[in-house]
Design a protein around this motif. Sequence first.
Motif, PDB file in Angstrom:
ATOM      1  N   ALA A 356       0.848  -1.204   0.000  1.00  0.00           N
ATOM      2  CA  ALA A 356       0.000   0.000   0.000  1.00  0.00           C
ATOM      3  C   ALA A 356       0.881   1.251   0.000  1.00  0.00           C
ATOM      4  O   ALA A 356       0.575   2.238  -0.684  1.00  0.00           O
ATOM      5  CB  ALA A 356      -0.936  -0.005   1.203  1.00  0.00           C
ATOM      6  N   SER A 357       1.996   1.186   0.725  1.00  0.00           N
ATOM      7  CA  SER A 357       2.911   2.336   0.764  1.00  0.00           C
ATOM      8  C   SER A 357       3.565   2.545  -0.605  1.00  0.00           C
ATOM      9  O   SER A 357       3.750   3.683  -1.056  1.00  0.00           O
ATOM     10  CB  SER A 357       3.999   2.125   1.822  1.00  0.00           C
ATOM     11  N   VAL A 358       3.905   1.439  -1.270  1.00  0.00           N
ATOM     12  CA  VAL A 358       4.481   1.532  -2.624  1.00  0.00           C
ATOM     13  C   VAL A 358       3.459   2.154  -3.572  1.00  0.00           C
ATOM     14  O   VAL A 358       3.778   3.045  -4.371  1.00  0.00           O
ATOM     15  CB  VAL A 358       4.882   0.116  -3.128  1.00  0.00           C
ATOM     16  N   GLU A 359       2.220   1.705  -3.455  1.00  0.00           N
ATOM     17  CA  GLU A 359       1.172   2.149  -4.390  1.00  0.00           C
ATOM     18  C   GLU A 359       0.706   3.582  -4.122  1.00  0.00           C
ATOM     19  O   GLU A 359       0.051   4.176  -4.961  1.00  0.00           O
ATOM     20  CB  GLU A 359      -0.025   1.185  -4.328  1.00  0.00           C
ATOM     21  N   ALA A 360       1.005   4.100  -2.933  1.00  0.00           N
ATOM     22  CA  ALA A 360       0.666   5.498  -2.638  1.00  0.00           C
ATOM     23  C   ALA A 360       1.743   6.439  -3.176  1.00  0.00           C
ATOM     24  O   ALA A 360       1.514   7.640  -3.346  1.00  0.00           O
ATOM     25  CB  ALA A 360       0.514   5.702  -1.130  1.00  0.00           C
ATOM     26  N   THR A 361       2.915   5.876  -3.446  1.00  0.00           N
ATOM     27  CA  THR A 361       4.078   6.685  -3.802  1.00  0.00           C
ATOM     28  C   THR A 361       3.897   7.553  -5.062  1.00  0.00           C
ATOM     29  O   THR A 361       4.337   8.709  -5.076  1.00  0.00           O
ATOM     30  CB  THR A 361       5.323   5.767  -3.871  1.00  0.00           C
ATOM     31  N   PRO A 362       3.241   7.050  -6.128  1.00  0.00           N
ATOM     32  CA  PRO A 362       3.073   7.919  -7.309  1.00  0.00           C
ATOM     33  C   PRO A 362       2.382   9.247  -6.985  1.00  0.00           C
ATOM     34  O   PRO A 362       2.671  10.266  -7.639  1.00  0.00           O
ATOM     35  CB  PRO A 362       2.204   7.066  -8.249  1.00  0.00           C
ATOM     36  N   VAL A 363       1.516   9.262  -5.986  1.00  0.00           N
ATOM     37  CA  VAL A 363       0.853  10.526  -5.624  1.00  0.00           C
ATOM     38  C   VAL A 363       1.872  11.471  -4.991  1.00  0.00           C
ATOM     39  O   VAL A 363       1.938  12.665  -5.335  1.00  0.00           O
ATOM     40  CB  VAL A 363      -0.351  10.267  -4.695  1.00  0.00           C
ATOM     41  N   TYR A 364       2.708  10.943  -4.109  1.00  0.00           N
ATOM     42  CA  TYR A 364       3.770  11.783  -3.531  1.00  0.00           C
ATOM     43  C   TYR A 364       4.673  12.321  -4.640  1.00  0.00           C
ATOM     44  O   TYR A 364       5.055  13.490  -4.644  1.00  0.00           O
ATOM     45  CB  TYR A 364       4.599  10.973  -2.516  1.00  0.00           C
ATOM     46  N   GLN A 365       4.997  11.453  -5.577  1.00  0.00           N
ATOM     47  CA  GLN A 365       5.914  11.878  -6.650  1.00  0.00           C
ATOM     48  C   GLN A 365       5.297  12.947  -7.530  1.00  0.00           C
ATOM     49  O   GLN A 365       5.955  13.920  -7.903  1.00  0.00           O
ATOM     50  CB  GLN A 365       6.350  10.657  -7.466  1.00  0.00           C
ATOM     51  N   LEU A 366       4.014  12.785  -7.827  1.00  0.00           N
ATOM     52  CA  LEU A 366       3.332  13.808  -8.619  1.00  0.00           C
ATOM     53  C   LEU A 366       3.440  15.175  -7.932  1.00  0.00           C
ATOM     54  O   LEU A 366       3.558  16.210  -8.580  1.00  0.00           O
ATOM     55  CB  LEU A 366       1.856  13.444  -8.797  1.00  0.00           C
ATOM     56  N   LEU A 367       3.409  15.145  -6.599  1.00  0.00           N
ATOM     57  CA  LEU A 367       3.455  16.399  -5.842  1.00  0.00           C
ATOM     58  C   LEU A 367       4.891  16.862  -5.574  1.00  0.00           C
ATOM     59  O   LEU A 367       5.119  17.837  -4.861  1.00  0.00           O
ATOM     60  CB  LEU A 367       2.690  16.230  -4.516  1.00  0.00           C
ATOM     61  N   GLY A 368       5.858  16.120  -6.113  1.00  0.00           N
ATOM     62  CA  GLY A 368       7.262  16.541  -6.007  1.00  0.00           C
ATOM     63  C   GLY A 368       7.999  15.976  -4.795  1.00  0.00           C
ATOM     64  O   GLY A 368       9.042  16.506  -4.403  1.00  0.00           O
TER      65      GLY A 368
END
Length: 418
Positions: A356-368
């Motif tokens: 779940a933490s891996v799959e949440a990561t693209p959102v963090y990345q989108l936000l920089g």
Amino acid sequence: MAALIVASVLTALNLSAQTFVPNYDESLVPQYTLPDPLLFENGEKVKTAQDWAKRRREIFRLFEEEVYGVSPQWKGNLKASVVYENLNALDGLAILREIKITLQYHDRELDFYVLLHLPKSVQPVPVFLGFNFFGNHTTSDDPGIMVTQSWVRNSQSFGITDNRATEDSRGLRINRWPAMEVVSRGYGLATIYYGDVDPDFDDGFENGVHGLMGKKHKENSWGSIAAWAWGLSRVMDFFETYEPVDVNRIAVIGHSRLGKAALWAGAMDKRFAIVISNNSGCGGAALSMRRFGETVGRINSNFPHWFAGNFKRYNENEDLLPVDQHQLLALIAPRPLYVASAEEDRWADPKGEFLASVEATPVYQLLGFTGLPVNEMPGLNQPVHGTIGYHIRSGVHDIVLYDWEQYMNFADKFFKNK
Ligand code: GTR
């Protein structure tokens, strides 16, 4: 009689008479497709931070409606008074205060108590804030702390019968609340007894903050996890008025069911600067669609009062879920988030928490932001700290000093020199 004993042993083991056999075999985890946090409901891609703000509202709404239930807005009055103070706690290192918070709504009132260890500092301090399971008096051996008068879960080892705590349980949970270590590192430690906010049994949503707010209960209304999470926000309301605490540097933390509450609190209330989930498992950080260990059906039948009534529609029907728990983690972005598992805590599905933490990561990345900097599960006791932190500790379902040390190291990165 014998049947009764068997039933209660089975309940204690998280089994029911209709034998539920948890899956602990990775090869039997079914195929599943997780909803993409970066795709709008209409199928369009989320490309910018502005897009995410809109997409976040879609996801948030689904968690309210389908998982935790909608919590009411708070428009009542809050009063605070110090009921106990020790100016030389922890060998003189800390100030200890027990603060009674009274929530007043229409003609109703509810009291809960915040136990606060503060380092002696002239500046406002960052604080770890979390619920405890058996009363504030169990988290410290200071004799001045009030033994909770609220409903408490019965526990043989704590000498709690008839759902009432006594002196016998004073200090028995110090192991989970390392105040000395926390204060020595410059942090405050705040804890509240969760049963003050909402007693943890199925009473038809009449007691605790459900009763205080007095709303008619519907299928999409707040369950107990949402009620506890809402209570954490009331502590934030108090902290906003309380100078010794730096309200911009609060890490909300919780273990197990209280980790689920910490995550939902972090999603509902952006004032929490860091969110920490310790072994929160099903309905917390673990992916429901994996059906590993505790499942949606199991949790809803063991604890029918924890979630929104609507969540029961997904019992043994996880593929129909319109959201999964990686999206709950994504709701916290870009704020720092820590997810921790324990090796022997298979009931909480450590791998599902990691994924779940891996799959949440693209959102963090989108936000920089980095999110979680790895895709492969790290080895035992090898913490990984990006904007999302993760570790899997050896040992059982618990929160121990090792966990706290990682949380403090993580918080140092974001809270020191601020
Ligand atoms: C268990 C429950 C878990 C977890 C745990 C706890 O019985 O199945 O989801 O919440 O309780 O809170 O200790």
